[in-house]
Design a protein around this motif. Structure first.
Motif, mmCIF file in Angstrom:
data_model
loop_
_atom_site.group_PDB
_atom_site.id
_atom_site.type_symbol
_atom_site.label_atom_id
_atom_site.label_comp_id
_atom_site.label_asym_id
_atom_site.label_seq_id
_atom_site.Cartn_x
_atom_site.Cartn_y
_atom_site.Cartn_z
ATOM 1 N N GLN A 117 0.771 -1.237 0.000
ATOM 2 C CA GLN A 117 0.000 0.000 0.000
ATOM 3 C C GLN A 117 0.805 1.291 0.000
ATOM 4 N N ALA A 118 1.973 1.312 0.619
ATOM 5 C CA ALA A 118 2.673 2.572 0.885
ATOM 6 C C ALA A 118 3.379 3.116 -0.355
ATOM 7 N N ASP A 119 3.585 4.428 -0.349
ATOM 8 C CA ASP A 119 4.383 5.103 -1.372
ATOM 9 C C ASP A 119 5.817 5.168 -0.856
ATOM 10 N N TRP A 120 6.657 4.288 -1.318
ATOM 11 C CA TRP A 120 8.022 4.161 -0.832
ATOM 12 C C TRP A 120 8.982 5.116 -1.525
ATOM 13 N N GLN A 121 8.558 5.753 -2.628
ATOM 14 C CA GLN A 121 9.450 6.593 -3.431
ATOM 15 C C GLN A 121 9.998 7.787 -2.640
ATOM 16 N N SER A 122 9.135 8.448 -1.921
ATOM 17 C CA SER A 122 9.542 9.679 -1.243
ATOM 18 C C SER A 122 9.850 9.467 0.240
ATOM 19 N N LEU A 123 9.892 8.235 0.674
ATOM 20 C CA LEU A 123 10.065 7.955 2.092
ATOM 21 C C LEU A 123 11.373 8.507 2.653
ATOM 22 N N GLY A 124 12.456 8.342 1.951
ATOM 23 C CA GLY A 124 13.757 8.797 2.444
ATOM 24 C C GLY A 124 13.776 10.274 2.759
ATOM 25 N N THR A 125 13.276 11.093 1.852
ATOM 26 C CA THR A 125 13.243 12.540 2.061
ATOM 27 C C THR A 125 12.304 12.903 3.204
ATOM 28 N N GLN A 126 11.128 12.319 3.208
ATOM 29 C CA GLN A 126 10.140 12.637 4.229
ATOM 30 C C GLN A 126 10.595 12.178 5.608
ATOM 31 N N LEU A 127 11.222 11.029 5.684
ATOM 32 C CA LEU A 127 11.656 10.483 6.955
ATOM 33 C C LEU A 127 12.720 11.359 7.616
ATOM 34 N N SER A 128 13.634 11.847 6.823
ATOM 35 C CA SER A 128 14.723 12.647 7.390
ATOM 36 C C SER A 128 14.271 14.046 7.815
ATOM 37 N N ASN A 129 13.100 14.481 7.393
ATOM 38 C CA ASN A 129 12.604 15.812 7.735
ATOM 39 C C ASN A 129 11.695 15.831 8.960
ATOM 40 N N GLN A 130 11.578 14.726 9.663
ATOM 41 C CA GLN A 130 10.682 14.649 10.819
ATOM 42 C C GLN A 130 11.363 15.200 12.064
ATOM 43 N N PRO A 131 10.645 15.979 12.879
ATOM 44 C CA PRO A 131 11.212 16.413 14.159
ATOM 45 C C PRO A 131 11.409 15.205 15.079
#
Length: 155
Positions: A56-70
């Motif tokens: 189900q998940a969108d894995w394409q942008s995970l790396g960028t989004q993950l590193s931007n989390q507080p």
């Protein structure tokens, strides 16, 4: 309010009680080790979520989004593990109903604080007297639920 959401919330609450009972029996089955039972429960849950996320998940942008989390957004997993461990540990000691009643009251108090202040980037939702009255009724219910037998038992 969407009725499906209400049913989902009720089912989730029922699931918490069922999970606590199952995990406490798992703890007994692994030598009375609630920490190990919580770890096994989380591992099974992780495998299930991983399988669904693969599909189900969108894995394409995970790396960028993950590193931007507080940093504080990473605490959800820690809190989840603590809750599962607490339910495994407390259910056989307090009973499922008492444990869940206390969990629910803790959730309500924390939820009211979060909502009223807009903490953790949640929208602000005002508190009204009837919310405090409802919480007071629940505290009274908890007292009856947990201590009623002692208070009203006939000698």
């Amino acid at each position: 309010m969407n009725q499906l959401y209400l049913v989902m919330a009720l089912a989730g609450g029922a699931g918490l009680s069922i999970q606590a009972a199952i995990n406490s029996r798992l703890s007994a089955g692994v030598g009375g080790q609630p920490l190990l039972a919580a770890l096994i429960s989380f591992a099974v849950g992780t495998l299930c979520l991983g399988a669904i996320a693969l599909w189900q998940a969108d894995w394409q942008s995970l790396g960028t989004q993950l590193s931007n989390q507080p940093w504080w957004r990473w605490l959800g997993g820690l809190l989840g593990a603590t809750i599962v461990f607490s339910s495994v540990f407390l259910a056989p000691r307090l009973g499922i109903a008492n444990t869940m009643f206390l969990f629910i009251l803790g959730q309500l108090v924390a939820g009211m604080i979060i909502d009223s202040r807009g903490l953790l980037q949640m929208p602000v939702r005002p508190l009204y007297w009837w919310k405090f009255a409802g919480l007071g009724i629940m505290f009274g219910g908890l007292a009856l639920f947990m201590f009623g037998e002692r208070w009203f038992a006939r000698s």
